[in-house]
Design an enzyme around this catalytic site. Structure first.
Site, PDB file in Angstrom:
ATOM      1  CB  SER A  23      -0.926   0.010   1.225  1.00 16.28           C
ATOM      2  OG  SER A  23      -0.187  -0.202   2.418  1.00 16.28           O
ATOM      3  CG  ASN A 110      -3.297  -4.837  13.067  1.00 19.45           C
ATOM      4  OD1 ASN A 110      -2.833  -4.719  11.934  1.00 19.45           O
ATOM      5  ND2 ASN A 110      -3.635  -6.006  13.581  1.00 19.45           N
ATOM      6  CB  THR A 155     -42.394  24.308  -6.275  1.00 21.35           C
ATOM      7  OG1 THR A 155     -43.578  24.704  -6.963  1.00 21.35           O
ATOM      8  CG2 THR A 155     -42.263  25.145  -5.002  1.00 21.35           C
ATOM      9  CG  HIS A 156     -43.391  20.933  -9.141  1.00 24.49           C
ATOM     10  ND1 HIS A 156     -43.557  19.583  -8.908  1.00 24.49           N
ATOM     11  CD2 HIS A 156     -44.082  21.570  -8.162  1.00 24.49           C
ATOM     12  CE1 HIS A 156     -44.329  19.411  -7.837  1.00 24.49           C
ATOM     13  NE2 HIS A 156     -44.659  20.601  -7.371  1.00 24.49           N
ATOM     14  CB  SER A 277     -17.055  25.067 -27.908  1.00 23.37           C
ATOM     15  OG  SER A 277     -17.108  24.253 -29.058  1.00 23.37           O
ATOM     16  CE  LYS A 283     -21.985  26.161 -26.065  1.00 22.04           C
ATOM     17  NZ  LYS A 283     -22.235  24.731 -26.215  1.00 22.04           N
ATOM     18  CD  GLU A 290     -21.496  21.717 -18.112  1.00 24.43           C
ATOM     19  OE1 GLU A 290     -21.916  20.814 -18.837  1.00 24.43           O
ATOM     20  OE2 GLU A 290     -20.840  22.678 -18.527  1.00 24.43           O
ATOM     21  CE1 TYR A 317      -5.728  -3.610   8.944  1.00 22.41           C
ATOM     22  CE2 TYR A 317      -4.819  -5.802   8.537  1.00 22.41           C
ATOM     23  CZ  TYR A 317      -5.021  -4.489   8.143  1.00 22.41           C
ATOM     24  OH  TYR A 317      -4.519  -4.063   6.936  1.00 22.41           O
ATOM     25  CD  GLN A 322      -2.781  -2.564   2.095  1.00 22.80           C
ATOM     26  OE1 GLN A 322      -2.049  -2.784   3.046  1.00 22.80           O
ATOM     27  NE2 GLN A 322      -2.560  -3.050   0.882  1.00 22.80           N
ATOM     28  CE  LYS A 325      -4.113   2.834   5.036  1.00 17.49           C
ATOM     29  NZ  LYS A 325      -4.933   1.603   4.923  1.00 17.49           N
TER      30      LYS A 325
HETATM   31  N1  ARG Z   1      -0.981  -1.400   5.158  1.00 14.79           N
HETATM   32  C1  ARG Z   1      -1.872  -1.915   6.148  1.00 14.79           C
HETATM   33  C2  ARG Z   1      -3.235  -1.222   6.012  1.00 14.79           C
HETATM   34  O1  ARG Z   1      -3.288  -0.250   5.389  1.00 14.79           O
HETATM   35  C3  ARG Z   1      -1.325  -1.658   7.509  1.00 14.79           C
HETATM   36  C4  ARG Z   1      -1.803  -2.622   8.565  1.00 14.79           C
HETATM   37  C5  ARG Z   1      -1.282  -3.938   8.295  1.00 14.79           C
HETATM   38  N2  ARG Z   1      -1.547  -4.857   9.378  1.00 14.79           N
HETATM   39  C6  ARG Z   1      -1.464  -6.160   9.213  1.00 14.79           C
HETATM   40  N3  ARG Z   1      -1.734  -6.880  10.237  1.00 14.79           N
HETATM   41  N4  ARG Z   1      -1.187  -6.707   8.065  1.00 14.79           N
HETATM   42  O2  ARG Z   1      -4.228  -1.671   6.523  1.00 14.79           O
END
Ligand code: ARG
Length: 459
Positions: A23, A110, A155-156, A277, A283, A290, A317, A322, A325
């Site tokens: 990651s 974790n 309205t509408h 455009s 234009k 938009e 966990y 992962q 993010k």
């Molecule tokens: N890169 C992992 C994540 O984003 C970090 C935690 C990893 N923990 C593990 N027990 N493999 O979740």
């Protein structure tokens, strides 16, 4: 084999696995939170006698160097390091040696990822609140000049009753204020520290979670470790908050698109925030609103994505997490740039009060006022007043005029109880100003609302 977890393995990881599992290419966004989290953890370990003060000093110095290397772009990002947590720790140990190997005492990736990501999200809650406040004050600036600018309320998407432009903008101020409150309440609810939860169950080391929580600016340590290392509600909340905010932005954007069309011509977006455009030389396109409308969809996608990732995950966990993010990083970036560009587009647009007023002259906007007149002045029950007014509207249509311009004689032909004073009730401006009930559109009530939002921004 240079993996931190390689002890029990006899063969190295395949490159394919490294690509799939890593990651680091995206979670390096969390480098600051990761380094600050490590410093807080090490400081707590030293306080508890688990690290010596020399070791702590080495760690702090080494981590500052890592941070500096990252910020000056000389840090070497390697997919083999898997994630930001291991990359930082590995580099730290390469710089300072033995002490670096002690940093992970009473800690797991974790709780580390939970603290990093949580602090990132908390910070973004704050930054988005600040940007929302700037947007609101820009809207307030515009509104201050338009508490008397008549426009058709709809309205509408059909002409309904006359309102003033500031009142219309005040509706968006109300939405953005609620958005701020949502980001704020998420911030307060989620301001708890995962540090010291370790892998899932806490640690036998004599740690003090309150110390690291305090150092990182958290309100307190979290209550249950099993929950804390697997919870991603805080990320779902910011995605929901951003989604709702973008939904509001998209509604305003849709209006900006409509208002800048030839059919409306209520506003004109500035050249700096319009596009041309490639084929049609005449234009001027409203790409900004938009795109704001369009980006709303992408943010909803991230919310649905994470809800789905989290669904049915057993405690605690799981690596699925992962996937939490990238959607959040993307949504947060989208939110921040959207708020800024919307503010600029609004600030630089031209408002066309004359066209708004002309639009008020079609659609018999003061019809409700005639009905209200019949109720108030002639003691006619509303249902009957509605019917009589319908007749007056039909007469105006026949005469090809707006109800606000009808002559008294025609009204009196329809109902003899109608007096001379009715004419005043039919004017568009009077109609707008007649709506004096709390939260209504009259200039007086609109000013009250603007004051309320101004006070909100000031506290
Ligand atoms: N890169 C992992 C994540 O984003 C970090 C935690 C990893 N923990 C593990 N027990 N493999 O979740």
């Amino acid at each position: 084999m240079d993996k931190m977890w390689s002890g029990r393995f006899s063969a190295g990881a395949s490159t394919l696995l490294e690509e799939f599992n890593g990651s680091i290419m995206f979670d390096r966004e969390l480098y600051r939170e990761d380094i600050e989290g490590s410093i807080a953890h090490a400081t707590m370990l030293e306080k508890q006698g688990i690290l010596t003060s020399l070791e702590l000093a080495d760690i702090v110095k080494g981590l500052s160097q890592v941070k500096q290397e990252i910020e000056s772009n000389i840090f070497e990002w390697k997919i083999g390091d898997e994630d930001i947590h291991m990359a930082v720790e590995k580099r730290l140990t390469a710089i300072i040696g033995e002490a670096g190997k002690k940093l992970h005492t009473a800690r797991s990736r974790n709780d580390q990822v939970a603290v990093d990501f949580r602090r990132f999200v908390l910070r973004k809650n704050r930054e988005i609140i600040d940007a929302l406040k700037l947007l609101m004050s820009e809207i307030l600036n515009i509104a201050a000049n338009h508490t008397d600018t008549l426009m058709p309320g709809m309205t509408h998407l059909q002409h309904a009753q006359p309102i003033n432009f500031a009142f219309h903008l005040s509706a968006y101020l109300a939405m953005f204020k609620r958005d701020i409150e949502r980001f704020n309440s998420s911030y307060e609810r989620n301001n708890i520290s995962p540090l010291g939860c370790a892998a899932l169950a806490g640690t036998p080391h004599n740690i003090d979670r309150g110390v690291s929580a305090n150092l990182l600016g958290f309100e307190s340590a979290s209550i249950n470790c099993l929950d804390t290392v697997s919870d991603r509600d805080f990320a779902l909340e910011i995605l929901f908050n951003i989604s709702t905010m973008m939904m509001h932005i998209s509604r305003l954007s849709e209006e900006l698109v409509m208002w800048s069309s030839y059919e409306f011509r209520f506003i004109e977006l500035s050249d700096e925030y319009s596009t041309g455009s490639s084929i049609m030389p005449q234009k001027k396109n409203p790409d900004v609103p938009e795109l704001l409308r369009g980006k709303t969809g992408r943010v909803y996608g991230s919310l649905m994505g994470l809800l789905t990732v989290m669904k049915a995950l057993p405690l605690a966990y799981n690596k699925d997490t992962q996937e939490d993010k990238e959607g959040v990083f993307d949504a947060v970036k989208t939110a921040q740039i959207s708020l800024e560009i919307l503010k600029e587009a609004l600030k630089t647009m031209t408002i066309k009060p004359q066209n708004m007023l002309s639009a008020c002259k079609v659609g018999h906007l003061s019809a409700t006022d005639l009905a209200d007149y019949l109720v108030q002045k002639c003691s006619i029950p509303f249902r009957e007043a509605h019917f009589i007014t319908g007749k007056a509207v039909a007469k105006s249509e026949e005469l090809k005029i707006d109800l606000s311009d009808i002559e008294l004689k025609y009204l009196q032909e329809i109902d003899g109880r109608i007096g001379e004073d009715v004419i005043k009730y039919l004017s568009i401006k009077n109609s707008m100003n007649a709506r004096t009930s709390e939260g209504g559109t009259s200039t007086q009530r609109t000013l009250e609302q603007l004051k309320y939002f101004k006070n909100f921004l000031e506290q």
